[in-house]
Write a protein that holds these residues in place. Structure first.
Motif, mmCIF file in Angstrom:
data_model
loop_
_atom_site.group_PDB
_atom_site.id
_atom_site.type_symbol
_atom_site.label_atom_id
_atom_site.label_comp_id
_atom_site.label_asym_id
_atom_site.label_seq_id
_atom_site.Cartn_x
_atom_site.Cartn_y
_atom_site.Cartn_z
ATOM 1 N N LEU A 4 0.869 7.790 -0.185
ATOM 2 C CA LEU A 4 1.578 7.165 0.921
ATOM 3 C C LEU A 4 2.561 6.129 0.399
ATOM 4 C CD1 LEU A 4 1.767 7.130 4.031
ATOM 5 C CD2 LEU A 4 0.231 5.148 3.980
ATOM 6 N N LEU A 5 2.174 5.410 -0.644
ATOM 7 C CA LEU A 5 3.066 4.416 -1.246
ATOM 8 C C LEU A 5 4.353 5.057 -1.751
ATOM 9 C CD1 LEU A 5 3.597 1.526 -2.215
ATOM 10 C CD2 LEU A 5 2.223 2.032 -4.257
ATOM 11 N N GLN A 41 2.482 -5.467 -1.398
ATOM 12 C CA GLN A 41 1.076 -5.737 -1.695
ATOM 13 C C GLN A 41 0.477 -4.666 -2.615
ATOM 14 O OE1 GLN A 41 -0.242 -8.654 -0.912
ATOM 15 N NE2 GLN A 41 -2.067 -8.105 -2.095
ATOM 16 N N PRO A 42 0.726 -3.373 -2.349
ATOM 17 C CA PRO A 42 0.244 -2.372 -3.315
ATOM 18 C C PRO A 42 0.847 -2.537 -4.709
ATOM 19 C CG PRO A 42 0.756 -1.328 -1.216
ATOM 20 C CD PRO A 42 1.259 -2.732 -1.127
ATOM 21 N N ALA A 91 -7.573 5.747 -1.732
ATOM 22 C CA ALA A 91 -8.211 5.251 -0.519
ATOM 23 C C ALA A 91 -7.799 6.089 0.689
ATOM 24 C CB ALA A 91 -7.841 3.785 -0.292
ATOM 25 N N GLY A 92 -8.680 6.189 1.659
ATOM 26 C CA GLY A 92 -8.392 6.943 2.870
ATOM 27 C C GLY A 92 -9.001 8.327 2.841
ATOM 28 N N LEU A 149 -4.655 6.471 6.353
ATOM 29 C CA LEU A 149 -4.342 6.107 4.975
ATOM 30 C C LEU A 149 -3.786 4.685 4.914
ATOM 31 C CD1 LEU A 149 -2.569 9.319 3.588
ATOM 32 C CD2 LEU A 149 -4.958 8.642 3.287
ATOM 33 N N PRO A 150 -4.342 3.834 4.061
ATOM 34 C CA PRO A 150 -3.773 2.495 3.869
ATOM 35 C C PRO A 150 -2.545 2.558 2.969
ATOM 36 C CG PRO A 150 -5.647 2.777 2.432
ATOM 37 C CD PRO A 150 -5.553 4.039 3.250
ATOM 38 N N ASP A 151 -1.728 1.532 3.030
ATOM 39 C CA ASP A 151 -0.515 1.514 2.214
ATOM 40 C C ASP A 151 -0.809 1.570 0.722
ATOM 41 O OD1 ASP A 151 0.947 1.365 4.535
ATOM 42 O OD2 ASP A 151 1.409 -0.771 4.370
#
Length: 282
Positions: A181-182, A210-211, A131-132, A174-176
């Motif tokens: 990114l995680l 959450q991820p 994602a992102g 970028l989402p988590d």
């Protein structure tokens, strides 16, 4: 071999293991001491059979119904889903926190087969993992090797500085749940723990939960350990209500993936007891 299991010919896979009766999540299916053997020539045959003949029959699935954990030198095989009679037992050979094509490439290179499990066929969660903005996550991916190099050399100040820069620079693009990114969030949490920067460690760790829930769904030991780590950090920071909730989530997963008597489970029970006692005093 336990009577609940039998060897069979798995279609398209060769040898495999299947259940002879219904198996519930959390059931211990196998326990062995497969590693750290020193054997004489005379004893080699029996030792090697114990090492390899049973668990080597387990075939791979990216969404398996069993997990393997270790307790000291012992290998423990636990069911994490309900398994029907004559259903094959599967485990994941690799960490599944990578997109489908990367998983398939790794399995082909390391184990010489092309995975065509249901998760690979549907490319489940690939869109979330990537994602992102593509240019942004490609830059982050290029930074991971350097961050992990600093990590392996225990250069925690450098690890944290790099992670903070990457995370801050990509917060709007970028989402988590983006897997690259995680991984930087995980590295940042580890660095903060080693540097005793507890408040920041809690912040980064909380962002991973959450991820982790998305990618390690159901009963997964990786998510259980992550919840336990974050809960411990929350407790250290006297965030007792949050810590209790996080540790309870870890408990519900770990009792299935590790079993009630595993050393990690015993530590978790102690942490839960201490957290509850502190809350009762406030």
């Amino acid at each position: 071999m336990a009577r609940r299991l039998e060897r069979f010919c798995s279609p398209g896979k060769g040898n495999g293991l299947r259940a002879l009766q219904c198996v519930k999540p959390g059931e211990l299916l196998y326990k062995a001491e497969p590693f750290a053997y020193t054997v004489s020539k005379k004893g080699r045959r029996s030792a090697c059979e114990n090492c390899f003949s049973s668990m080597s029959l387990l075939n791979h699935d990216c969404d398996p119904n069993c997990v393997i954990v270790f307790e000291g030198r012992h290998l423990l095989l636990h069911a994490v889903k309900e398994i029907q009679p004559e259903e094959e037992l599967t485990v994941s050979y690799i960490d599944v926190l990578v997109p489908t094509l990367e998983r398939q490439t790794q399995l082909k290179k390391q184990y010489c087969f092309l995975c065509e499990c249901q998760r690979c066929k549907s490319r489940d969660k690939d869109a979330d993992m990537l994602a992102g903005e593509e240019r942004a996550w490609n830059r982050v991916r290029e930074c991971i090797a350097k961050a992990e190099e600093h990590q392996s050399q225990e250069q925690w100040d450098q690890v944290l500085a790099m992670c903070q820069t990457v995370i801050d620079n990509n917060q709007d693009v970028l989402p988590d749940r983006n897997i690259y990114l995680l991984r930087m969030l995980d590295c940042a949490m580890d660095a903060c723990i080693h540097l005793s920067r507890w408040e920041e460690a809690v912040r980064y760790g909380t962002r991973t939960l959450q991820p982790y829930r998305l990618y390690y769904a159901g009963f997964h030991p990786v998510r259980a350990v992550q919840l336990m780590r974050v809960g411990k950090l929350q407790s250290h920071q006297e965030m007792l209500r949050e810590a209790l909730e996080t540790l309870k989530q870890a408990f519900e997963i770990m009792k299935v993936t590790h079993g009630g008597e595993h050393s990690l489970m015993l530590d978790l029970k102690q942490m839960l007891g201490e957290c509850q006692a502190e809350m009762n005093q406030t």
